[in-house]
Design an enzyme around this catalytic site. Structure first.
Site, PDB file in Angstrom:
ATOM      1  N   CYS A 113       0.843  -1.200   0.000  1.00 31.06           N
ATOM      2  CA  CYS A 113       0.000   0.000   0.000  1.00 31.06           C
ATOM      3  C   CYS A 113       0.881   1.254   0.000  1.00 31.06           C
ATOM      4  O   CYS A 113       1.578   1.494  -0.964  1.00 31.06           O
ATOM      5  CB  CYS A 113      -0.992  -0.057   1.173  1.00 31.06           C
ATOM      6  SG  CYS A 113      -2.447   0.975   0.904  1.00 31.06           S
ATOM      7  N   HIS A 215      -3.622  -5.115   0.344  1.00 31.66           N
ATOM      8  CA  HIS A 215      -3.103  -5.698   1.592  1.00 31.66           C
ATOM      9  C   HIS A 215      -3.237  -7.216   1.567  1.00 31.66           C
ATOM     10  O   HIS A 215      -4.206  -7.773   2.092  1.00 31.66           O
ATOM     11  CB  HIS A 215      -3.867  -5.128   2.795  1.00 31.66           C
ATOM     12  CG  HIS A 215      -3.486  -3.723   3.111  1.00 31.66           C
ATOM     13  ND1 HIS A 215      -2.358  -3.406   3.842  1.00 31.66           N
ATOM     14  CD2 HIS A 215      -4.066  -2.543   2.791  1.00 31.66           C
ATOM     15  CE1 HIS A 215      -2.259  -2.097   3.962  1.00 31.66           C
ATOM     16  NE2 HIS A 215      -3.276  -1.543   3.333  1.00 31.66           N
ATOM     17  N   GLU A 217      -1.727  -9.347   3.285  1.00 25.00           N
ATOM     18  CA  GLU A 217      -1.657  -9.942   4.641  1.00 25.00           C
ATOM     19  C   GLU A 217      -3.039 -10.071   5.277  1.00 25.00           C
ATOM     20  O   GLU A 217      -3.229 -10.833   6.219  1.00 25.00           O
ATOM     21  CB  GLU A 217      -0.713  -9.139   5.542  1.00 25.00           C
ATOM     22  CG  GLU A 217      -1.160  -7.740   5.936  1.00 25.00           C
ATOM     23  CD  GLU A 217      -0.970  -6.715   4.830  1.00 25.00           C
ATOM     24  OE1 GLU A 217      -0.366  -7.054   3.794  1.00 25.00           O
ATOM     25  OE2 GLU A 217      -1.442  -5.572   4.996  1.00 25.00           O
TER      26      GLU A 217
END
Ligand SMILES: [Mn+2]
Length: 243
Positions: A113, A215, A217
């Site tokens: 990001c 993102h 994750e």
């Protein structure tokens, strides 16, 4: 493998005593994603320049995380326009120096990001200060849970990213209001959204330099977790080569 994760500086006031009590914070999703790959995550508070080289010497890879702030437009030679968000010069200066030092020693790095944006800027690229500067841009600030995707991605066939994901179409979450406008030196686009917004960048060649605008994750799907696995794998390969 030791993987550093940059963190945010948040201004706090000790409620009881009224004194400043700033904290360094990062969402745990980054550390969890790194730990799942078998590597050990370490959080990196911004430190003065003299600490950068020893720090980079101890790390096996780097995650440049995001945050609710924007890269200072001065870094890409633009005045700040009204729709640019808050800036955090201390953090951005640290991240820029860390990226430069990391690149010099082929440290595998993943920008996420805002981390992708500072990676691009450090290599000489520019940003849209707000997606309203880019006609035809769709919605990139999803109102819903980050664990759910927002828009499709088209991964560039043959890119490192497409290799990691094992496919060229994928759904991403989206929580950004800026995007890459011009590419940094040596970078190429490895994913785009349907509106053409650049969603991933990478440096071709043996060194692992990857930036993703979303993102991974926060997404359970194996194709996203594979991005962190690939970072750890690159760290292991580098260690084998240099020891
Ligand atoms: Mn997006």
């Amino acid at each position: 493998m030791l993987i550093g994760i940059t963190c945010n500086i948040e201004a706090r006031i000790d409620a009881k005593r009224g004194c400043p009590a700033d904290v360094f914070l990062t969402p745990r999703a980054y550390a969890d994603a790194v730990a799942r790959t078998g590597a050990t995550p370490v959080l990196l508070p911004p430190v003065p320049p003299s600490h950068i080289e020893p720090l980079v010497g101890r790390l096996d890879a780097l995650v440049i995380s995001g945050g609710a702030f924007d890269v200072p437009p001065a870094y890409y030679h633009e005045p700040t326009r009204p729709l640019c968000g808050p800036q955090n010069d201390e953090r951005s200066r640290f991240e820029r120096a860390l990226i430069q030092a990391g690149l010099a020693v082929a440290l595998p790095m993943l920008g996420v990001c805002g981390g992708m944006q500072i990676l691009n800027v450090t290599l000489g690229g520019g940003l849209f200060q707000d997606l309203s500067e880019r006609p035809g841009s769709g919605e990139h600030q999803q109102p819903h849970d980050k664990r759910q995707p927002q828009h499709p991605l088209r991964l560039a066939p043959g890119s490192r990213l497409a290799q990691i994901a094992g496919r060229t179409n994928l759904m991403a979450n989206s929580t950004h209001h800026q995007a890459v406008r011009t590419l940094g030196t040596g970078l190429q686009v490895s994913a785009t959204a349907p509106d053409g917004v650049i969603e991933a960048i990478e440096a071709p060649g043996p060194n692992f330099v990857l930036g993703v605008q979303w993102h991974p994750e926060s997404l359970e799907l194996q194709e996203h977790q594979a991005i962190y696995q690939a970072l750890t794998k690159a760290a292991q390969t580098r260690t084998t080569l240099t020891r």
